[in-house]
Design a protein around this motif. Structure first.
Motif, mmCIF file in Angstrom:
data_model
loop_
_atom_site.group_PDB
_atom_site.id
_atom_site.type_symbol
_atom_site.label_atom_id
_atom_site.label_comp_id
_atom_site.label_asym_id
_atom_site.label_seq_id
_atom_site.Cartn_x
_atom_site.Cartn_y
_atom_site.Cartn_z
ATOM 1 N N GLY A 492 -1.602 44.525 2.647
ATOM 2 C CA GLY A 492 -1.327 43.696 1.462
ATOM 3 C C GLY A 492 -2.086 42.389 1.542
ATOM 4 O O GLY A 492 -2.005 41.678 2.543
ATOM 5 N N GLY A 498 -0.937 42.318 -2.919
ATOM 6 C CA GLY A 498 0.123 42.567 -1.929
ATOM 7 C C GLY A 498 0.562 44.013 -1.834
ATOM 8 O O GLY A 498 1.480 44.341 -1.085
ATOM 9 N N THR A 499 -0.083 44.931 -2.571
ATOM 10 C CA THR A 499 0.359 46.337 -2.584
ATOM 11 C C THR A 499 -0.265 47.154 -1.456
ATOM 12 O O THR A 499 0.253 48.203 -1.081
ATOM 13 C CB THR A 499 0.010 47.028 -3.916
ATOM 14 N N GLY A 500 -1.413 46.705 -0.949
ATOM 15 C CA GLY A 500 -2.127 47.462 0.084
ATOM 16 C C GLY A 500 -3.004 48.556 -0.490
ATOM 17 O O GLY A 500 -3.702 49.266 0.237
#
Length: 567
Positions: A492, A498-500
């Motif tokens: 992230g 921030g989701t990766g």
């Protein structure tokens, strides 16, 4: 005041001395005023207490739940002051501010607010619980509005222009409308922010006590803002005006389209669907960004053998190529990339689509209109009278469309189409269930392709991930490979929000109808038998394709499990 209030309540026989004692103990422990604690402990009804105090002080009581408070009035007293004295401004008459108070005898509060606002203060009484709830409700709304104001101030829409399909929009009129109505600016912000965030859909959703906007990015929905509830109808009406829809019709679903220009070159289409729900109209907008349309087959996610099989099938002079998968699995992109590859001056290509998502130069695209009888079957019949070489049908939904598509494929035309099935082998059963004979399916079909979309690991925050060997074996990795299998994930970062994950890749299951498989179809083989036969012939299932992508470090084990079914 507490001692005096307690004595008065005992004298009026509203509470007992024992109840007063317990309420005072509660007050020492958890704070708050005596009246609030008496009500909290259930010794006195809040409404009765307010009425009693109103009578004692000779000032009116007010029901804050039923009182509309102007946000401009709220701004006169800061939130920390309102909380400190347990007061809330509810109205203004000339130079007098009407103030709801839990304790009207607090002369310090009155003097402070007079000094702070420059207004005379007229007190009314309300229960402490009602004032707490009103402070929470009105100050939160004011903060939300201020935050929205800040966002709108920062948003520059000088490079943006709304285009109508049929009529020109005067830019000066548009600018004037923006000055007149912040709602116009807010809707424009929602539309452009979705492009910047790489969203595929925008959801504008009304609920009983809230209103939210969500974007679907890489196939996953996330909330991006909560506009004030009072703007609900204005925002939806603005979108409907832009889509040339009837703003007076609020009981029936409507579909429209917005064409928008960003800067000098970038054009964007939004497919708009309005649906009446319990608390207002929900709007979903699908973003159709031609600049993001990936027409290069080599970049879609095909593996070498699968790509060769698919290219061989679409380059045959006749026959049927079927692409299957659920809604939003990228079927249209795969078909458009195939058409782009086949698009030559020497060939006549016609497509029947519902709706036409992207305009492709050199291809005759027809939009379906069920209301006037123009459906896939009637369009297909017309195409056959138009001297076609290649035909693309948006979807085979019924026997009539399937029958004409099969006949077209058998009479020297290449037919491309889609179906909604779980995998490639079960597509044969779907056609059989529609009423197509096995010998026609085996003769007409060149290849069936199933696909899914999996999110790619963000390149900026990619790192090693520990996955137990048993978890890999469970998803289909051979036990001998599981120990040395290397997995990755995104931790992230700012790039991926921030989701990766950033972007998507297609997983493909490509099943050419070889002579062996045609024999199985003619013998009435089940989907499971067809799958086993296809795997023997070298087909990689969707799950196998996903495992390859994990091995290559493109996606994660979680994404593959989410996107594919176990074989």
């Amino acid at each position: 005041m507490a001692d005096r209030l307690g004595e008065l309540l005992i004298r009026e026989k509203l509470i007992t001395a024992d109840q007063l004692k317990k309420a005072i103990e509660e007050q020492r422990t958890s704070g708050g005023r005596l009246g609030y604690n008496l009500a909290k402990l259930g010794y006195v009804n809040e409404k009765d207490l307010t009425t009693f105090l109103s009578r004692q002080y000779g000032i009116p009581a007010v029901d804050l739940d039923a009182t509309e408070i102007d946000p401009e009035i709220i701004k006169l007293i800061p939130e920390d002051v309102a909380n400190k004295y347990q007061v809330i401004p509810i109205g203004r008459t000339g130079s007098t501010l009407v103030l709801a108070m839990a304790d009207p005898s607090n002369i310090f509060a009155v003097d402070d607010i007079k000094f702070l606002t420059g207004y005379n203060v007229e007190s009314v009484i309300a229960s402490e619980a009602a004032i707490k709830a009103a402070i929470e409700k009105h100050y939160a709304a004011a903060e939300e509005e201020m935050a929205l104001g800040d966002v709108l101030t920062e948003f520059d829409e000088s490079e943006m222009e709304i285009l109508q399909e049929e009529e020109e929009v005067d830019v000066n009129d548009l600018k004037k409308a923006v000055e007149d109505a912040p709602v116009v600016k807010l809707v424009n912000l929602i539309l452009t922010d979705a492009i910047k965030k790489g969203a595929s859909d925008i959801h504008v959703e009304p609920y009983e006590k809230s209103f939210r906007v969500r974007y679907r990015v890489d196939g996953v929905l996330a909330e991006v803002m909560k506009p004030p509830l009072k703007l609900k109808n204005a925002i939806v009406s603005r979108i409907k005006i832009m889509s040339s829809l009837d703003i007076a019709e609020r009981r029936l679903p409507q579909d429209g389209r917005i064409k928008m220009k960003l800067g000098k070159d970038k054009e964007m289409d939004y497919r708009v669907s309005v649906l009446p729900t319990l608390f207002g109209e929900k709007v979903v907008m699908r973003l159709l960004d031609k600049s993001n349309l990936q027409l290069d087959m080599t970049k879609l996610g095909f593996e070498e053998k699968a790509l060769k099989d698919f290219k061989d099938a679409i380059e045959k002079p006749w026959g049927m190529v079927l692409v299957t998968g659920p809604t939003g699995s990228g079927k249209t992109t795969t078909l458009y990339s195939a058409l782009s590859e086949l698009n030559k001056v020497s060939d006549n290509i016609s497509t029947a689509e519902d709706p036409v998502e992207f305009n492709l130069m050199g291809i005759n695209q027809v939009q379906m209109h069920e209301a006037i009888g123009l459906n896939f079957a009637s369009a297909l019949r017309s195409f056959l009278r138009q001297d076609p070489d290649i035909i693309m049908v948006g979807e085979i939904r019924d026997f009539e469309t399937a029958e004409i598509a099969v006949k077209a494929a058998l009479t020297g035309h290449l037919v491309l189409s889609t179906l909604h099935t779980n995998d490639a082998p079960s597509t044969v059963n779907r056609l059989l269930n529609m009423g197509i004979e096995p010998f026609l399916i085996s003769s007409a079909t060149n290849l069936i392709l199933a696909q899914r979309l999996a999110r790619k690991i963000c390149k900026d925050c990619k790192e090693d991930a520990h996955v137990p060997p048993q978890a890999l074996i469970d998803i289909g990795v051979p036990p001998e490979e599981a120990k040395s299998f290397k997995c990755y994930h995104g931790k992230g970062c700012a790039t991926c929000g921030g989701t990766g994950c950033k972007g998507r890749i297609a997983l493909y299951e490509v099943m050419p109808l070889t002579d062996t498989l045609k024999e199985l179809v003619l013998n009435g083989a089940s989907s499971a038998e067809l799958k086993r036969g296809a795997v023997k012939e070298g087909m990689k299932t969707l799950r196998m394709s996903g495992i390859t992508k994990i091995k290559e470090g493109v996606t994660t084990i979680e994404e593959v499990i989410r996107a594919t079914m176990a074989d």
